[in-house]
Design a protein around this motif. Structure first.
Motif: not given
Length: 385
Positions: A347-356, A265-274
């Motif tokens: 599917l979630y799109l996150l920027k760092k730990g925030t749900i976009l 969650l603390d990883r910078p930038g965008f990430k996708l969580l399924l």
């Protein structure tokens, strides 16, 4: 005077039932999970397979009953049905209060959480109102003709079913859960600011002359000596606090059992969580859309993670799609996933730990434009846990 009182009562009962039904129709899975909670407490887990169907039917009936009361249609029938329903609800909320095993009864879903006592009081008031309607049900005349009433009821039936179908396929219209868009997951995992923790006192249990006696740390008897045999100590709750975080039991575990929650969650930038509780198929209908999303995420250097309660099935899905080396899998508590993913998968799109944003399996194609608009990130190696 009595007629006016009947009309006011009928309006209150009808509107409340319609409102309650529509709030629950926004998230029928929430009511299904609440039913499972009751069945688990009653040691009847076999019924858990039918809770979603029961929830859908109950919500439809609640809305239809509310509309029928407003219309004054067939009150001989609906008078009995409403009385039986409110007696059943009163039993459930009363049981929750007396047993203390269920804190919230789900009367208005997660959007308007009511504690068990509040739900019970509400049901007792409703019971009194419905009893009044039941006693004088013969004096309630329909507002419209039979055909007009049937047309309104048919529309209500279609509406209540359609809202639930949409919520199950595409996520709730109104997201009242802690994982809603804009929420920061790490922050939601902390107790709220100004929260009061539980107040506890250490208690000791000893055995004296064949009997067990209990004392707090500052109440030990004056003759306390070796004749008191220590049995146990425990923390006795004196006052319940409100320091519970909005998100509980959210932990991302690796294959080796390490907790990687904050690392991800603390990883910078965008990430996708399924999120998915399980993967019963290796080539589900949504797989084509996910393949396009996965290819686009690679081009953008956006990492993709699978969050599941069934690692074996997730690994089988990845192996069947030649994705084992590319997508890390983390295990999470099934209850936490039920809350995070009202549609399975989500599917979630996150920027760092925030749900976009987030999308259900039926709307994965809708994620493509938003993902395509994101800037390309600096490449970072994805490590398989």
């Amino acid at each position: 005077m009595k007629k006016q009182l009947l009309n006011v009562t009928r309006f209150l009962v009808g509107v409340l039932f319609i409102f309650s039904g529509l709030v629950k129709a926004n998230d029928p899975l929430g009511l299904s999970y609440k039913m499972q909670e009751f069945f688990d407490v009653w040691h009847m887990p076999a019924f858990n397979h039918y809770t979603l169907g029961l929830a859908v039917v109950m919500i439809i009936f609640e809305i239809i009953a509310g509309v029928a009361v407003l219309l004054g249609w067939r009150m001989q029938l609906f008078g009995w049905l409403l009385l039986i329903l409110i007696l059943f609800f009163s039993f459930l909320t009363g049981y929750a209060v007396l047993s203390g095993k269920i804190r919230e009864c789900g009367c208005f879903g997660d959007c308007i959480p009511l504690q068990a006592m509040g739900s019970f009081i509400k049901d007792l008031i409703l019971l009194a109102l419905i009893l009044f309607l039941f006693i004088y049900r013969n004096e309630i005349k329909p507002l419209f003709s039979k055909n007009a009433s049937l047309l309104i009821l048919a529309f209500s039936l279609i509406l209540s079913f359609s809202v639930q179908w949409y919520a199950l396929q595409y996520l709730p219209f109104v997201d009242c859960l802690p994982y809603k868009t804009g929420a920061n997951i790490p922050e939601k995992m902390k107790p709220p600011v100004g929260a009061v923790p539980d107040s506890t006192v250490i208690h000791f249990v000893y055995e004296k002359n064949g009997k067990q006696v209990e004392y707090s740390a500052d109440q030990l008897p004056a003759d306390f000596d070796d004749s008191y045999k220590f049995i146990k100590r425990y923390d006795k709750l004196i006052r319940k606090g409100n320091a519970e975080p909005a998100i509980k039991d959210f932990s991302l575990g690796t294959l080796s059992g390490n907790d990687s929650t904050l690392q991800i969650l603390d990883r910078p930038g965008f990430k996708l969580l399924l999120f998915s509780r399980n993967f019963p198929e290796t080539n589900p209908e949504w797989n084509k859309s996910f393949s396009v999303l996965d290819a686009l995420s690679k081009a953008k250097n956006i990492p993709v993670y699978f969050i599941t309660a069934n690692r074996g099935e997730a690994d089988a899905f990845l192996a069947a799609n030649n994705l084992t080396a590319e997508i890390p899998v983390f295990t999470c508590d099934a209850t936490a996933i039920k809350t995070a993913a009202r549609a399975d998968p989500t599917l979630y799109l996150l920027k760092k730990g925030t749900i976009l944003n987030k999308w259900s399996y039926a709307a994965l194609e809708s994620a493509l434009p938003e993902l395509n608009a994101l800037s390309t990130q600096n490449p970072e190696p994805v490590r398989q846990p």
